[in-house]
Design an enzyme around this catalytic site. Structure first.
Site, PDB file in Angstrom:
ATOM      1  N   GLY A  16      20.141 -16.383   0.208  1.00  0.00           N
ATOM      2  CA  GLY A  16      18.783 -15.808   0.733  1.00  0.00           C
ATOM      3  C   GLY A  16      18.306 -14.453   0.259  1.00  0.00           C
ATOM      4  O   GLY A  16      17.734 -13.630   1.146  1.00  0.00           O
ATOM      5  N   THR A  17      18.566 -14.196  -1.032  1.00  0.00           N
ATOM      6  CA  THR A  17      18.156 -12.716  -1.309  1.00  0.00           C
ATOM      7  C   THR A  17      16.610 -12.671  -1.412  1.00  0.00           C
ATOM      8  O   THR A  17      15.887 -11.809  -1.074  1.00  0.00           O
ATOM      9  CB  THR A  17      18.754 -12.424  -2.688  1.00  0.00           C
ATOM     10  OG1 THR A  17      18.559 -13.717  -3.709  1.00  0.00           O
ATOM     11  CG2 THR A  17      20.164 -12.297  -2.721  1.00  0.00           C
ATOM     12  N   ARG A  70      15.504 -41.036   2.956  1.00  0.00           N
ATOM     13  CA  ARG A  70      14.777 -40.090   2.831  1.00  0.00           C
ATOM     14  C   ARG A  70      13.588 -40.038   3.892  1.00  0.00           C
ATOM     15  O   ARG A  70      13.216 -38.979   4.381  1.00  0.00           O
ATOM     16  CB  ARG A  70      14.105 -40.230   1.440  1.00  0.00           C
ATOM     17  CG  ARG A  70      15.183 -40.036   0.267  1.00  0.00           C
ATOM     18  CD  ARG A  70      15.341 -38.438   0.092  1.00  0.00           C
ATOM     19  NE  ARG A  70      14.481 -37.854  -0.493  1.00  0.00           N
ATOM     20  CZ  ARG A  70      14.307 -36.425  -0.712  1.00  0.00           C
ATOM     21  NH1 ARG A  70      15.547 -35.654  -0.267  1.00  0.00           N
ATOM     22  NH2 ARG A  70      13.228 -35.776  -1.167  1.00  0.00           N
ATOM     23  N   LEU A  95      17.564 -26.082  -2.675  1.00  0.00           N
ATOM     24  CA  LEU A  95      17.884 -26.881  -4.012  1.00  0.00           C
ATOM     25  C   LEU A  95      17.660 -28.579  -3.530  1.00  0.00           C
ATOM     26  O   LEU A  95      18.896 -29.295  -3.543  1.00  0.00           O
ATOM     27  CB  LEU A  95      19.468 -26.538  -4.399  1.00  0.00           C
ATOM     28  CG  LEU A  95      19.482 -25.269  -5.203  1.00  0.00           C
ATOM     29  CD1 LEU A  95      20.853 -24.947  -5.618  1.00  0.00           C
ATOM     30  CD2 LEU A  95      18.649 -24.929  -6.101  1.00  0.00           C
ATOM     31  N   HIS A 114      10.425 -19.958  -9.057  1.00  0.00           N
ATOM     32  CA  HIS A 114      11.483 -20.322 -10.240  1.00  0.00           C
ATOM     33  C   HIS A 114      11.367 -19.511 -11.222  1.00  0.00           C
ATOM     34  O   HIS A 114      10.584 -18.592 -11.638  1.00  0.00           O
ATOM     35  CB  HIS A 114      10.723 -21.762 -10.840  1.00  0.00           C
ATOM     36  CG  HIS A 114      11.510 -22.031 -11.962  1.00  0.00           C
ATOM     37  ND1 HIS A 114      12.573 -23.226 -11.635  1.00  0.00           N
ATOM     38  CD2 HIS A 114      11.303 -22.129 -13.171  1.00  0.00           C
ATOM     39  CE1 HIS A 114      13.504 -23.367 -12.740  1.00  0.00           C
ATOM     40  NE2 HIS A 114      12.505 -22.891 -13.560  1.00  0.00           N
ATOM     41  N   ASP A 155       9.164 -28.299 -10.193  1.00  0.00           N
ATOM     42  CA  ASP A 155       8.643 -27.211 -11.006  1.00  0.00           C
ATOM     43  C   ASP A 155       7.390 -27.199 -11.729  1.00  0.00           C
ATOM     44  O   ASP A 155       7.150 -26.833 -12.968  1.00  0.00           O
ATOM     45  CB  ASP A 155       9.682 -26.512 -11.995  1.00  0.00           C
ATOM     46  CG  ASP A 155      11.014 -26.294 -11.285  1.00  0.00           C
ATOM     47  OD1 ASP A 155      11.290 -25.866 -10.160  1.00  0.00           O
ATOM     48  OD2 ASP A 155      12.079 -26.395 -12.020  1.00  0.00           O
ATOM     49  N   GLU A 185      11.152 -11.928  -9.158  1.00  0.00           N
ATOM     50  CA  GLU A 185      11.261 -12.898  -7.919  1.00  0.00           C
ATOM     51  C   GLU A 185      10.729 -11.740  -6.719  1.00  0.00           C
ATOM     52  O   GLU A 185       9.876 -12.153  -5.876  1.00  0.00           O
ATOM     53  CB  GLU A 185      12.614 -13.413  -7.956  1.00  0.00           C
ATOM     54  CG  GLU A 185      12.912 -14.313  -9.014  1.00  0.00           C
ATOM     55  CD  GLU A 185      14.237 -15.237  -8.701  1.00  0.00           C
ATOM     56  OE1 GLU A 185      14.479 -15.431  -7.454  1.00  0.00           O
ATOM     57  OE2 GLU A 185      15.130 -15.325  -9.646  1.00  0.00           O
TER      58      GLU A 185
END
Length: 212
Positions: A16-17, A70, A95, A114, A155, A185
């Site tokens: 969680g940066t 799902r 992810l 991304h 992406d 980022e």
């Protein structure tokens, strides 16, 4: 947002940066008119959940493997977002393939960060260090990060912001990953959230336009 704060959900799989960068930039006023209503992780031991709790933010673990299919997972995700009145979903190192139902319910209201300049080094299988390994293997001299709206392809979707980062001669994937996070980022993800909260991002014919 009609004078009300934009409510965001941050979805994270790891440390969680990027989440921390968002928390810090809300606190210092860089991101205005925004509050994090919930942090969602697919991993119960993700440090991102601890970061959320320390910041007084609701932290929830929703694991796809806990559901029979799902659809059930998608319904739980959408229900959780609606329960928190979410305006914008932020994927910050998440992810998990986002369920189609969630994309439909929140069209052009889900963004992803991304760690490359899309459309290079992206798509299925390109995540984490794999992205930076690919950049180095290709011999790129420039890489960077991209914030984009999420659609049904990995992406893919309208690009909101990009920032270039130089590749140095002796870079390892780990060193490059750290530089891309620090220089790109942690800056463009908060900036995109702020722009969306200010109503300055519009998607027209599949292209994201930013008001000057």
């Amino acid at each position: 947002m009609n004078g009300q704060k934009q409510k965001i959900a941050v979805c994270v799989s790891g440390g969680g940066t990027n989440l921390q960068a968002i928390i810090d930039k809300i606190n210092d006023g860089t991101i205005k008119n925004t509050e994090i209503s919930v942090v969602i992780s697919n991993k119960p031991d993700a440090y991102a959940l601890e970061r959320a709790k320390k910041a007084g933010i609701d932290a929830v673990c929703i694991r796809p493997k806990d559901y029979e299919n799902r659809d059930d997972f998608a319904n739980t995700m959408v229900d959780t977002l609606k329960k928190h009145d979410i305006d914008l979903v932020v994927l910050a190192g998440y992810l998990v393939i986002v369920p189609v139902k969630m994309i439909h319910e929140y069209r052009n209201r889900i963004i992803n960060i991304h760690p490359s300049l899309i459309p290079s080094h992206c798509g299925m299988g390109y995540y984490g260090l794999k992205v930076h390994e690919s950049v180095l293997a290709t011999g790129n001299k420039v890489t960077g990060a991209t914030v984009h709206f999420v659609d049904e392809e990995a992406d893919h979707g309208p690009i909101i912001l990009q920032k270039a980062v130089k590749v140095h001669e002796n870079d390892t994937p780990e060193i490059l990953q750290k530089r891309v996070m620090e220089e790109a980022e942690w800056n463009i993800l908060p900036e995109a959230i702020d722009l969306i909260g200010a109503g300055k991002v519009k998607v027209i014919d599949g292209i994201a336009h930013i008001e000057e």
